[in-house]
Scaffold this active site. Structure first.
Site, PDB file in Angstrom:
ATOM      1  N   ARG A 124       0.843  -1.196   0.000  1.00 56.40           N
ATOM      2  CA  ARG A 124       0.000   0.000   0.000  1.00 56.40           C
ATOM      3  C   ARG A 124       0.874   1.239   0.000  1.00 56.40           C
ATOM      4  O   ARG A 124       2.058   1.208   0.372  1.00 56.40           O
ATOM      5  CB  ARG A 124      -0.921   0.028   1.218  1.00 56.40           C
ATOM      6  CG  ARG A 124      -0.201   0.186   2.559  1.00 56.40           C
ATOM      7  CD  ARG A 124      -1.193   0.476   3.667  1.00 56.40           C
ATOM      8  NE  ARG A 124      -0.596   0.524   4.997  1.00 56.40           N
ATOM      9  CZ  ARG A 124       0.005   1.591   5.525  1.00 56.40           C
ATOM     10  NH1 ARG A 124       0.139   2.704   4.803  1.00 56.40           N
ATOM     11  NH2 ARG A 124       0.500   1.544   6.751  1.00 56.40           N
ATOM     12  N   ASN A 126       2.050   4.771   1.591  1.00 60.66           N
ATOM     13  CA  ASN A 126       2.266   5.073   3.007  1.00 60.66           C
ATOM     14  C   ASN A 126       2.493   6.547   3.294  1.00 60.66           C
ATOM     15  O   ASN A 126       1.948   7.072   4.245  1.00 60.66           O
ATOM     16  CB  ASN A 126       3.471   4.275   3.527  1.00 60.66           C
ATOM     17  CG  ASN A 126       3.673   4.452   5.010  1.00 60.66           C
ATOM     18  OD1 ASN A 126       2.774   4.162   5.790  1.00 60.66           O
ATOM     19  ND2 ASN A 126       4.842   4.946   5.415  1.00 60.66           N
ATOM     20  N   ASP A 144       2.770  -6.361   5.610  1.00 62.53           N
ATOM     21  CA  ASP A 144       3.422  -7.140   6.673  1.00 62.53           C
ATOM     22  C   ASP A 144       4.718  -6.504   7.160  1.00 62.53           C
ATOM     23  O   ASP A 144       5.403  -7.064   8.010  1.00 62.53           O
ATOM     24  CB  ASP A 144       3.682  -8.575   6.215  1.00 62.53           C
ATOM     25  CG  ASP A 144       4.645  -8.669   5.025  1.00 62.53           C
ATOM     26  OD1 ASP A 144       5.262  -7.646   4.659  1.00 62.53           O
ATOM     27  OD2 ASP A 144       4.791  -9.776   4.469  1.00 62.53           O
ATOM     28  N   ASN A 172       8.824   6.728   3.971  1.00 60.79           N
ATOM     29  CA  ASN A 172       8.158   7.608   4.932  1.00 60.79           C
ATOM     30  C   ASN A 172       8.407   9.077   4.613  1.00 60.79           C
ATOM     31  O   ASN A 172       8.430   9.458   3.448  1.00 60.79           O
ATOM     32  CB  ASN A 172       8.567   7.221   6.353  1.00 60.79           C
ATOM     33  CG  ASN A 172       7.356   6.872   7.199  1.00 60.79           C
ATOM     34  OD1 ASN A 172       6.366   7.603   7.212  1.00 60.79           O
ATOM     35  ND2 ASN A 172       7.421   5.754   7.888  1.00 60.79           N
ATOM     36  N   ASP A 223       9.966   8.576  11.376  1.00 65.85           N
ATOM     37  CA  ASP A 223       8.719   8.452  10.617  1.00 65.85           C
ATOM     38  C   ASP A 223       8.552   9.709   9.764  1.00 65.85           C
ATOM     39  O   ASP A 223       9.385  10.010   8.948  1.00 65.85           O
ATOM     40  CB  ASP A 223       7.568   8.218  11.598  1.00 65.85           C
ATOM     41  CG  ASP A 223       6.354   7.572  10.947  1.00 65.85           C
ATOM     42  OD1 ASP A 223       6.028   7.914   9.800  1.00 65.85           O
ATOM     43  OD2 ASP A 223       5.707   6.734  11.593  1.00 65.85           O
TER      44      ASP A 223
END
Length: 313
Positions: A124, A126, A144, A172, A223
């Site tokens: 997906r 992100n 996963d 990220n 992040d």
């Protein structure tokens, strides 16, 4: 410095905060962010500060959204809302589970798919952001969170897609310096923030580490990130209960502490761009263990931010 509550934990996995520009819409001069794994965009309309938002938001209005107190909720196409940006032409661009969609209306609805980026159902989108030329850089990850298998794509305003990196794990935060000649980027499992050269023709090149978390630090890794007007880098440390500010040499300047573990992203906002808004997540936590996880927090660290670059499409 310690951040204070701004929006209660309406979201499960709050991410991608953006201070929305004064575009004349109902979303103007507000904080927008995503409830990523619920496929929702949340807009907090209250004044910048701490503790100004109340209520529990839910989706379901006829235009794909609803309003509860001062938080507006907008559903996006599909089960994931990865991040969002304003458009140069007006309206909104959002990364969904597998592609980039746009609406001419900043409050959403009548979505048009600009690019389909992912065909693997185990992967997906992100995170992402726009470069100084207005192109959307969109990163992926495996559901996963396994090694490899992730990509950083580039989408131009006409919908053309190219691959920037195809050897990352959890793509990220990404943001550009005010000079436009370099960018900062996180592939979270590397536990490092990377700095890259940038120009419009060549794109991102010459990656090298700005900083790496200490080996004995229990945090998961960097992040989301943003830059201030002095090109200091503010990085959300997922699993570390903090945002770190570092200068262009990687020297730690300041730490903003939070009362929850999973800190996902940050941005400067408010009329003067001097409020640092910080999103958090309930992901992986025992229900009720951290009651404020999923909330948005705010701090005023004395720095001034810069507006996010819009998508030229």
């Amino acid at each position: 410095m310690r951040a204070e509550l701004f929006v209660p934990p309406i979201a499960f996995h709050a991410e991608g905060p953006v201070w929305w520009p004064d575009d004349g819409s109902q979303a103007a001069n507000s904080l927008r962010y995503v409830d990523m794994l619920a496929g929702r965009i949340l807009t907090a309309h209250g004044a910048p500060g701490t503790g100004s938002q109340t209520g529990t938001a839910s989706s379901g209005a006829s235009n794909g959204g609803t309003t509860s107190d001062e938080v507006t909720v907008l559903d996006v196409p599909g089960p994931v809302a990865a991040c969002l940006r304003p458009r140069v032409s007006g309206g909104i661009a959002v990364l969904t589970e597998h592609g980039l969609s746009v609406s001419d209306d900043p409050t959403g609805g009548d979505w048009t798919t600009v690019a389909d980026l992912v065909s693997d159902p185990e992967v997906r989108l992100n995170e992402g952001g726009c470069d100084p030329a207005g192109r959307f850089l969109a990163g992926t990850m495996r559901y996963d969170q396994g090694d490899g298998g992730a990509t950083l794509f580039q989408i131009s305003g006409d919908g053309a897609v190219s691959t920037v990196f195809d050897d990352v794990t959890i793509s990220n935060g990404i943001a550009w310096a005010s000079s436009g000649d370099r960018a900062y980027y996180n592939d979270t499992p590397t536990r490092s923030t990377w700095v890259l050269d940038w120009d419009e023709e060549s794109g991102l090149t010459n990656p090298h580490r700005l900083f790496t978390l200490d080996s004995d630090d229990p945090a998961g890794g960097p992040d989301g990130l943003c830059l201030d007007a002095e090109d200091n880098v503010w990085t959300a440390i997922y699993g570390g209960s903090r945002v770190e500010c570092r200068d262009a040499t990687g020297t730690l300047l300041e730490v903003v502490e939070l009362p929850v573990t999973n800190v996902t992203a940050c941005t400067f906002g408010g009329p003067d761009l001097r409020t640092l808004f910080i999103t958090t997540s309930q992901e992986g936590l025992t229900p009720g263990a951290q009651p404020e996880a999923g909330a948005v927090f705010a701090a005023t660290p004395g720095a001034t931010g810069v507006p996010v670059a819009p998508f030229d499409g």
